[in-house]
Design a protein around this motif. Structure first.
Motif, PDB file in Angstrom:
ATOM      1  N   GLN A  73      12.708  -2.872   5.431  1.00 60.22           N
ATOM      2  CA  GLN A  73      11.724  -3.705   6.132  1.00 60.22           C
ATOM      3  C   GLN A  73      12.492  -4.839   6.789  1.00 60.22           C
ATOM      4  OE1 GLN A  73       8.542  -4.539   3.300  1.00 60.22           O
ATOM      5  NE2 GLN A  73       8.513  -2.383   2.661  1.00 60.22           N
ATOM      6  N   TRP A  75      12.142  -6.667   9.242  1.00 60.97           N
ATOM      7  CA  TRP A  75      11.455  -7.892   9.665  1.00 60.97           C
ATOM      8  C   TRP A  75      11.426  -8.936   8.561  1.00 60.97           C
ATOM      9  CZ3 TRP A  75       9.562  -2.935   9.583  1.00 60.97           C
ATOM     10  CH2 TRP A  75       8.721  -2.592   8.519  1.00 60.97           C
ATOM     11  N   ASP A 148       7.079  -7.214  11.783  1.00 57.79           N
ATOM     12  CA  ASP A 148       7.157  -5.769  11.938  1.00 57.79           C
ATOM     13  C   ASP A 148       8.293  -5.304  12.829  1.00 57.79           C
ATOM     14  OD1 ASP A 148       4.932  -5.683  10.312  1.00 57.79           O
ATOM     15  OD2 ASP A 148       3.542  -5.653  11.986  1.00 57.79           O
ATOM     16  N   ARG A 149       9.291  -6.136  13.051  1.00 62.42           N
ATOM     17  CA  ARG A 149      10.474  -5.743  13.804  1.00 62.42           C
ATOM     18  C   ARG A 149      11.565  -6.773  13.533  1.00 62.42           C
ATOM     19  NH1 ARG A 149       7.795  -6.088  19.580  1.00 62.42           N
ATOM     20  NH2 ARG A 149       6.089  -5.312  18.298  1.00 62.42           N
ATOM     21  N   TYR A 195      12.077   4.752  12.696  1.00 55.47           N
ATOM     22  CA  TYR A 195      12.278   3.386  13.168  1.00 55.47           C
ATOM     23  C   TYR A 195      12.527   3.357  14.671  1.00 55.47           C
ATOM     24  CZ  TYR A 195      12.661   1.817   8.331  1.00 55.47           C
ATOM     25  OH  TYR A 195      12.390   1.528   7.013  1.00 55.47           O
ATOM     26  N   GLN A 198      13.873  -1.650  17.794  1.00 53.67           N
ATOM     27  CA  GLN A 198      13.914  -2.993  17.234  1.00 53.67           C
ATOM     28  C   GLN A 198      13.552  -3.017  15.754  1.00 53.67           C
ATOM     29  OE1 GLN A 198      15.271  -5.491  18.714  1.00 53.67           O
ATOM     30  NE2 GLN A 198      15.580  -4.284  20.568  1.00 53.67           N
ATOM     31  N   ASP A 200      11.062  -1.471  14.261  1.00 51.78           N
ATOM     32  CA  ASP A 200       9.649  -1.246  13.968  1.00 51.78           C
ATOM     33  C   ASP A 200       9.479   0.154  13.381  1.00 51.78           C
ATOM     34  OD1 ASP A 200      10.574  -0.978  16.781  1.00 51.78           O
ATOM     35  OD2 ASP A 200       8.764   0.244  16.982  1.00 51.78           O
TER      36      ASP A 200
END
Length: 251
Positions: A73, A75, A148-149, A195, A198, A200
């Motif tokens: 994750q 982000w 989320d990115r 993915y 970026q 996401d």
């Protein structure tokens, strides 16, 4: 590059602690440095170390049902928390800059003060200078945390290992004979998580035939009609040097 990762990884645990302690309290509550460790360790081929063992355990826990989560994750890894006025030109160097450079007692940019609902919303950023007498930032000038990115550009080839991660969730695969004529019934639900450029993460429909060769448990699928009932989550990736790795959790 891999040698560099192995050399630096013993310091990751300390670096993550320092990075977290330097962030303001609201930012600390929204960041999870374990994802920074996952990013570093996965890219370096999971070198043997305590931080990487913990990172890999969390990586696997996230794909262990239920629920099945994105194993990385990104982000939640604040790579944009640079301590230098001029950002590094190479994206890979930004990771190390965020962890290991600490020329200033605090991060210079402001942090989000409210939840972001529109990722395309244009915002103003307040930048702290070393001679600033007041570190309080007006609410309307607070930097928004990316959701989320990744919070830096990871579209370069040095971050290809992030896009290489695939998560196959075989929610069920069933094969059995039925009826007087012994008809073979097959049904399955498979979804694939991937993915973007970026970092996401998104799910899409997939199939048994799309499963990697390293996946185990469905080798006899489609051969005559042996009875099969299978559920698993399979994740694979390639590290920074292109070496293949995978994990599978059956349930």
């Amino acid at each position: 590059m891999r040698h560099l990762f192995k050399k630096l990884l013993p310091s990751v645990a300390v670096a993550l602690t320092v990075t977290s302690s330097l962030l303001p309290m609201p930012a600390r509550a929204q960041t999870y440095p374990i994802d920074c460790a996952i990013l570093l360790c996965l890219s370096g081929g999971w070198p043997a170390s305590v931080p990487c063992a913990r990172a890999r355990a969390e990586f696997i826990r996230r794909i262990t049902p239920w629920p099945v989560e994105p194993p990385l994750q990104i982000w939640r890894c604040p790579m944009g928390a640079s301590f230098e006025s001029a950002p590094a030109s190479n994206s890979a160097d930004r990771i190390f800059e965020a962890f290991f450079k600490s020329n200033s007692a605090r991060s210079r940019h402001s942090f989000a003060t409210h939840e972001v609902t529109d990722l395309d919303e244009r915002i103003e950023v307040a930048w702290r200078t070393p001679d600033a007498t007041n570190y309080l930032v007006p609410a309307d000038q607070a930097l928004q945390l990316v959701q989320d990115r990744a919070d830096i550009d990871i579209s370069g080839p040095e971050f290809n290992f992030v896009q290489s991660i695939r998560v196959f969730d075989v929610r069920y695969a069933r094969q059995h004979e039925s009826g007087r004529d012994g008809d073979c019934n097959r049904s399955a639900t498979v979804v694939l998580g991937t993915y973007g450029t970026q970092g996401d993460f998104a799910w899409q429909r997939s199939s048994i035939t799309a499963l990697p060769a390293a996946h185990a448990g469905l080798e006899r699928w489609g051969q005559n009609c042996p009875s099969i009932y299978h559920q698993s989550v399979f994740v694979d990736w390639r590290d920074y040097e292109g070496n293949y790795g995978f994990e599978q959790v059956n349930y």
